[in-house]
Motif scaffolding. Structure first.
Motif, PDB file in Angstrom:
ATOM      1  N   THR A 269      29.963  44.220  32.696  1.00 60.42           N
ATOM      2  CA  THR A 269      30.998  43.349  32.125  1.00 60.42           C
ATOM      3  C   THR A 269      30.381  42.260  31.262  1.00 60.42           C
ATOM      4  O   THR A 269      29.286  41.766  31.576  1.00 60.42           O
ATOM      5  N   THR A 270      31.087  41.881  30.194  1.00 59.11           N
ATOM      6  CA  THR A 270      30.666  40.718  29.403  1.00 59.11           C
ATOM      7  C   THR A 270      31.891  39.896  29.030  1.00 59.11           C
ATOM      8  O   THR A 270      33.009  40.385  29.060  1.00 59.11           O
ATOM      9  N   ARG A 271      31.620  38.672  28.668  1.00 57.71           N
ATOM     10  CA  ARG A 271      32.703  37.788  28.194  1.00 57.71           C
ATOM     11  C   ARG A 271      32.078  36.752  27.265  1.00 57.71           C
ATOM     12  O   ARG A 271      30.969  36.279  27.521  1.00 57.71           O
ATOM     13  N   VAL A 272      32.791  36.383  26.198  1.00 58.80           N
ATOM     14  CA  VAL A 272      32.373  35.237  25.376  1.00 58.80           C
ATOM     15  C   VAL A 272      33.455  34.179  25.468  1.00 58.80           C
ATOM     16  O   VAL A 272      34.619  34.499  25.663  1.00 58.80           O
ATOM     17  N   GLY A 273      33.057  32.942  25.308  1.00 62.53           N
ATOM     18  CA  GLY A 273      34.024  31.857  25.433  1.00 62.53           C
ATOM     19  C   GLY A 273      34.127  31.414  26.883  1.00 62.53           C
ATOM     20  O   GLY A 273      33.413  31.916  27.766  1.00 62.53           O
ATOM     21  N   GLU A 274      35.044  30.459  27.096  1.00 61.57           N
ATOM     22  CA  GLU A 274      35.182  29.884  28.444  1.00 61.57           C
ATOM     23  C   GLU A 274      36.079  30.767  29.320  1.00 61.57           C
ATOM     24  O   GLU A 274      36.686  31.704  28.837  1.00 61.57           O
ATOM     25  N   GLY A 275      36.156  30.378  30.603  1.00 57.39           N
ATOM     26  CA  GLY A 275      37.107  31.042  31.492  1.00 57.39           C
ATOM     27  C   GLY A 275      36.458  31.794  32.633  1.00 57.39           C
ATOM     28  O   GLY A 275      35.248  32.049  32.627  1.00 57.39           O
ATOM     29  N   PRO A 276      37.278  32.154  33.644  1.00 55.72           N
ATOM     30  CA  PRO A 276      36.748  32.797  34.850  1.00 55.72           C
ATOM     31  C   PRO A 276      36.139  34.166  34.587  1.00 55.72           C
ATOM     32  O   PRO A 276      36.601  34.896  33.712  1.00 55.72           O
ATOM     33  N   PHE A 277      35.112  34.469  35.369  1.00 55.57           N
ATOM     34  CA  PHE A 277      34.394  35.743  35.223  1.00 55.57           C
ATOM     35  C   PHE A 277      33.736  35.983  36.583  1.00 55.57           C
ATOM     36  O   PHE A 277      32.584  35.618  36.792  1.00 55.57           O
ATOM     37  N   PRO A 278      34.491  36.556  37.546  1.00 58.40           N
ATOM     38  CA  PRO A 278      33.998  36.629  38.926  1.00 58.40           C
ATOM     39  C   PRO A 278      32.635  37.311  39.106  1.00 58.40           C
ATOM     40  O   PRO A 278      31.880  36.926  39.987  1.00 58.40           O
ATOM     41  N   THR A 279      32.296  38.297  38.296  1.00 54.39           N
ATOM     42  CA  THR A 279      31.025  39.013  38.554  1.00 54.39           C
ATOM     43  C   THR A 279      29.887  38.533  37.637  1.00 54.39           C
ATOM     44  O   THR A 279      28.875  39.207  37.499  1.00 54.39           O
ATOM     45  N   GLU A 280      30.089  37.347  37.046  1.00 53.19           N
ATOM     46  CA  GLU A 280      29.050  36.845  36.126  1.00 53.19           C
ATOM     47  C   GLU A 280      27.709  36.664  36.844  1.00 53.19           C
ATOM     48  O   GLU A 280      27.657  36.196  37.984  1.00 53.19           O
ATOM     49  N   LEU A 281      26.631  37.017  36.146  1.00 49.65           N
ATOM     50  CA  LEU A 281      25.285  36.873  36.703  1.00 49.65           C
ATOM     51  C   LEU A 281      24.550  35.757  35.957  1.00 49.65           C
ATOM     52  O   LEU A 281      24.562  35.728  34.726  1.00 49.65           O
ATOM     53  N   PHE A 282      23.924  34.886  36.727  1.00 50.21           N
ATOM     54  CA  PHE A 282      23.203  33.781  36.103  1.00 50.21           C
ATOM     55  C   PHE A 282      21.694  33.971  36.278  1.00 50.21           C
ATOM     56  O   PHE A 282      20.919  33.059  36.096  1.00 50.21           O
ATOM     57  N   ASP A 283      21.307  35.183  36.678  1.00 49.52           N
ATOM     58  CA  ASP A 283      19.905  35.417  37.013  1.00 49.52           C
ATOM     59  C   ASP A 283      19.242  36.351  36.013  1.00 49.52           C
ATOM     60  O   ASP A 283      19.763  36.630  34.937  1.00 49.52           O
TER      61      ASP A 283
END
Ligand code: IMP
Length: 430
Positions: A269-283
């Motif tokens: 999954t990817t997203r640009v811009g603000e807003g919720p993203f439950p599976t986002e990875l910060f690692d």
């Protein structure tokens, strides 16, 4: 079957440009039904990356008819720039490309307002593309918008322009000299109105005739379901309906005219811009996906936020769009990972959620519940048939199908059109 809707099932950037380019070979008409030049469809043309923002990628096939219909907002300047590039590449456009007379026009003040709203600290920051999309759709809904048919009639245009500049005066005077802005708009209008007039048409009527003749028509969305104004992560959404219903209102074709809905889904999954993203990875895994998938916005160049595949999002998407079949893209970008995670549900305040929640608070604070699958055991890039895919790659595809409740008919394993495989012998589009 003669009419197909192809749409994004996540937050956009699923690889629709390539998929439409692939399917366009079998279509007669390729029709873009919503959004504007906030989109960026990257494809490979003559071995080089090529980005289209407004015009459907079907334009690269010289005999196909391409349309931008009434659900789209059109920046005449951006459209001219795109057509100029196509003409430079000797791709014929005139006589086979049409813009709906009813599409609304983006003007420079829409872009100024978009920028102002984004920098206003008292408002929720959406992270828009600042292309004036939201303000243009806002004018449409407020019934002060200027459509293509109005733009190409100088008298009507000047009257509407003055009305708009007057009512937006308080806002615009903070960021520009309104007289100067009016002069610039009118100067551009001299060239752009003649240019737009060449392509303006009653596209709904043209489509009705094409449907009667059983022509093969591909309806292409921009962005994705989770950016849909009604069914996305509101308010962090775009201002139109990329969902399948948008293909009807956005083209002037009754819903019964849609024969099939194909969803395009990325293997993560990817997203640009603000807003919720439950599976986002910060690692490191997030960085790995961004690098491997070259996840940078085609319109703004912004790095995309990356994360694991989210089956909750996909189930929501399959349902609200009535998707029967999926096209899985970028599976090759998972090569090199030892383990792959898939989100199967969310956890919020001790409760398990299987369906995508409407609440912005729950969307923000829920935690993904993961299932772990083994990494793809071997190379998938360059594989020419489904049978030749490594065992774990097939296992991943099968598991996604089970979790989301739709069949994956096509798998994309690279950026070129040819790097695409069918999952069964009987897979057909039209
Ligand atoms: P707008 O469409 O420019 O108003 O932006 C609204 C939201 O949609 C922002 O989060 C943008 O990043 C996002 N967005 C708009 N177009 C695209 C796209 O083509 N791909 C991905 N995100 C997009």
């Amino acid at each position: 079957m003669s009419t197909l809707v192809v749409l994004g099932t996540q937050w956009g950037d699923e690889g629709k440009g390539k998929v439409v380019h692939y399917l366009a070979a079998d279509s007669d008409y390729i029709v873009r039904y919503q959004g504007g030049n906030n989109a960026g469809h990257t494809l490979i043309y003559q071995d080089k990356p090529f980005v289209l923002h407004l015009i459907p990628s079907g334009i690269l096939f010289p005999k196909k008819i391409c349309m931008i219909t009434n659900g789209v907002v059109v920046d005449p300047k951006a459209l001219k720039e795109e057509i100029d590039v196509l003409k430079k590449k000797k791709i014929p456009v005139d006589g086979r490309f049409f813009v709906s007379e009813r599409a609304h026009v983006i003007l420079p003040y829409h872009k100024l307002i978009d920028g102002m709203l984004e920098s206003d600290t008292t408002k929720t920051k959406i992270g828009t593309t600042k292309k004036g999309i939201g303000p243009c759709y806002t004018d449409k809904v407020r019934r002060v918008g200027i459509r293509v048919i109005d733009y190409i009639d100088k008298e009507v245009f000047v009257e509407l322009l003055d009305q708009n500049l007057k009512e937006k005066e308080d806002m615009l005077k903070k960021v520009c000299d309104i007289k100067k802005l009016r002069k610039e708009i009118l100067k551009d209008h001299e060239v752009l109105s003649k240019f737009l007039k060449k392509y303006a048409a009653d596209t709904s009527l043209m489509l009705a005739e094409a449907i009667k003749k059983k022509k093969k028509i591909l309806f292409e969305s921009a962005q994705g379901t989770m950016l849909d104004l009604d069914y996305g992560t509101y308010p962090f959404v775009t201002s139109s309906n990329p969902t399948s219903g948008g293909a009807s209102t956005g083209t002037g074709m009754g819903p019964a005219c849609v024969d099939d809905v194909l969803g395009v889904v990325k293997a993560y999954t990817t997203r640009v811009g603000e807003g919720p993203f439950p599976t986002e990875l910060f690692d490191k895994t997030g960085e790995f996906l961004r690098d491997k998938g070259q996840e940078y916005g085609a319109t703004t160049g912004r790095p995309r936020r990356c994360g694991w595949f989210d089956a909750v999002v996909l189930r929501h998407s399959v349902r609200v769009n009535g998707i029967k079949r999926l096209i899985l893209t970028k599976l090759d970008c998972l090569e090199g990972l030892d383990k792959i995670k898939v989100c199967v549900a969310y956890k919020y305040k001790g409760k398990i959620l299987k369906e995508f929640p409407a609440s912005r608070i729950v969307q923000r604070d829920c935690k993904p519940v993961y299932e772990e699958l083994p990494g793809l055991d071997g190379k998938v890039a360059g594989v020419k048939s489904y049978d030749k895919l490594p065992k774990n790659a097939k296992k991943y595809i099968k598991r996604l199908e089970e979790l989301v409740g739709a069949k994956i008919d096509l798998v994309s394993l690279g950026r070129k059109r040819e790097e695409t495989i069918k999952t069964g012998k009987n897979v057909k589009w039209f």
